[in-house]
Scaffold this motif. Structure first.
Motif, PDB file in Angstrom:
ATOM      1  N   UNK A  67     -65.227  16.839  -9.212  1.00  0.00           N
ATOM      2  CA  UNK A  67     -64.875  15.418  -9.200  1.00  0.00           C
ATOM      3  C   UNK A  67     -66.105  14.528  -9.075  1.00  0.00           C
ATOM      4  N   UNK A  68     -67.021  14.918  -8.207  1.00  0.00           N
ATOM      5  CA  UNK A  68     -68.247  14.146  -8.027  1.00  0.00           C
ATOM      6  C   UNK A  68     -69.071  14.121  -9.320  1.00  0.00           C
ATOM      7  N   UNK A  69     -69.144  15.258  -9.990  1.00  0.00           N
ATOM      8  CA  UNK A  69     -69.867  15.325 -11.263  1.00  0.00           C
ATOM      9  C   UNK A  69     -69.232  14.412 -12.303  1.00  0.00           C
ATOM     10  N   UNK A  70     -67.909  14.381 -12.333  1.00  0.00           N
ATOM     11  CA  UNK A  70     -67.227  13.511 -13.300  1.00  0.00           C
ATOM     12  C   UNK A  70     -67.444  12.041 -12.978  1.00  0.00           C
ATOM     13  N   UNK A  71     -67.462  11.695 -11.696  1.00  0.00           N
ATOM     14  CA  UNK A  71     -67.738  10.304 -11.331  1.00  0.00           C
ATOM     15  C   UNK A  71     -69.149   9.887 -11.731  1.00  0.00           C
ATOM     16  N   UNK A  72     -70.101  10.759 -11.486  1.00  0.00           N
ATOM     17  CA  UNK A  72     -71.481  10.468 -11.881  1.00  0.00           C
ATOM     18  C   UNK A  72     -71.580  10.366 -13.397  1.00  0.00           C
ATOM     19  N   UNK A  73     -70.868  11.251 -14.108  1.00  0.00           N
ATOM     20  CA  UNK A  73     -70.860  11.198 -15.572  1.00  0.00           C
ATOM     21  C   UNK A  73     -70.265   9.885 -16.077  1.00  0.00           C
ATOM     22  N   UNK A  74     -69.252   9.401 -15.390  1.00  0.00           N
ATOM     23  CA  UNK A  74     -68.654   8.134 -15.793  1.00  0.00           C
ATOM     24  C   UNK A  74     -69.649   6.989 -15.641  1.00  0.00           C
ATOM     25  N   UNK A  84     -54.535  12.987 -17.943  1.00  0.00           N
ATOM     26  CA  UNK A  84     -54.473  14.340 -17.373  1.00  0.00           C
ATOM     27  C   UNK A  84     -55.604  14.564 -16.368  1.00  0.00           C
ATOM     28  N   UNK A  85     -56.776  14.074 -16.691  1.00  0.00           N
ATOM     29  CA  UNK A  85     -57.896  14.203 -15.757  1.00  0.00           C
ATOM     30  C   UNK A  85     -57.605  13.448 -14.463  1.00  0.00           C
ATOM     31  N   UNK A  86     -57.093  12.243 -14.566  1.00  0.00           N
ATOM     32  CA  UNK A  86     -56.798  11.454 -13.371  1.00  0.00           C
ATOM     33  C   UNK A  86     -55.737  12.122 -12.502  1.00  0.00           C
ATOM     34  N   UNK A  89     -57.500  15.142 -10.867  1.00  0.00           N
ATOM     35  CA  UNK A  89     -58.432  14.693  -9.835  1.00  0.00           C
ATOM     36  C   UNK A  89     -57.674  14.217  -8.602  1.00  0.00           C
ATOM     37  N   UNK A  90     -56.574  13.524  -8.808  1.00  0.00           N
ATOM     38  CA  UNK A  90     -55.768  13.070  -7.668  1.00  0.00           C
ATOM     39  C   UNK A  90     -55.208  14.249  -6.885  1.00  0.00           C
ATOM     40  N   UNK A  91     -54.744  15.281  -7.590  1.00  0.00           N
ATOM     41  CA  UNK A  91     -54.217  16.458  -6.906  1.00  0.00           C
ATOM     42  C   UNK A  91     -55.308  17.183  -6.118  1.00  0.00           C
ATOM     43  N   UNK A  92     -56.513  17.249  -6.671  1.00  0.00           N
ATOM     44  CA  UNK A  92     -57.620  17.891  -5.958  1.00  0.00           C
ATOM     45  C   UNK A  92     -57.958  17.115  -4.686  1.00  0.00           C
ATOM     46  N   UNK A  93     -58.036  15.799  -4.792  1.00  0.00           N
ATOM     47  CA  UNK A  93     -58.344  14.986  -3.619  1.00  0.00           C
ATOM     48  C   UNK A  93     -57.237  15.116  -2.567  1.00  0.00           C
TER      49      UNK A  93
END
Length: 126
Positions: A67-74, A84-86, A89-93
């Motif tokens: 998730x952190x990598x995806x935020x930095x990528x964004x 689907x990603x959101x 990511x919500x389920x992981x959090x």
């Protein structure tokens, strides 16, 4: 070791002539060396986490790092997550928060006695 053998075989099957002429490290830029170093250090960190923590914690740490990598990528690479990603990511959090939440202690009256309790006194010989 098997992955190293497969990697070496792939290099020499596809680029044997160029490796012979220019050497194995041709084309390695500082960015490539940085990526290799980050991956190696990440592998060592995973080994330490697995040794000193449990596998469930490792899974949550890995998920959080994704998730952190995806935020930095964004922010850096203009990555735009889809629905689907959101959801993922919500389920992981949510699962990370639920796992880290302290367990409420229940009294003996709520869960019943697990072991028989002796109310008598023990006599010692002597």
């Amino acid at each position: 070791i098997p992955s190293m053998i497969i990697a070496w075989a792939t290099v020499f099957l596809h680029d044997a002539e160029e490796v012979e002429r220019k050497g194995f490290f041709v084309g390695y830029s500082p960015m490539v060396v940085l990526v290799i170093t980050v991956q190696a250090v990440g592998g060592l960190i995973v080994a330490v986490v697995v040794k000193y923590a449990d596998n469930v914690l490792k899974v949550f740490a890995t998920s959080f790092s994704i998730l952190l990598s995806c935020l930095i990528s964004a922010l850096v690479f203009d990555f735009r997550p889809n629905f689907k990603f959101l959801v993922g990511a919500s389920l992981v959090i949510l699962s990370t928060a639920m796992y880290s939440k302290p367990e409420k202690k229940r009294g003996l009256a709520q869960r019943g006695h697990v072991l028989p309790i002796s109310h008598g006194t023990r006599k010692t010989s002597g």
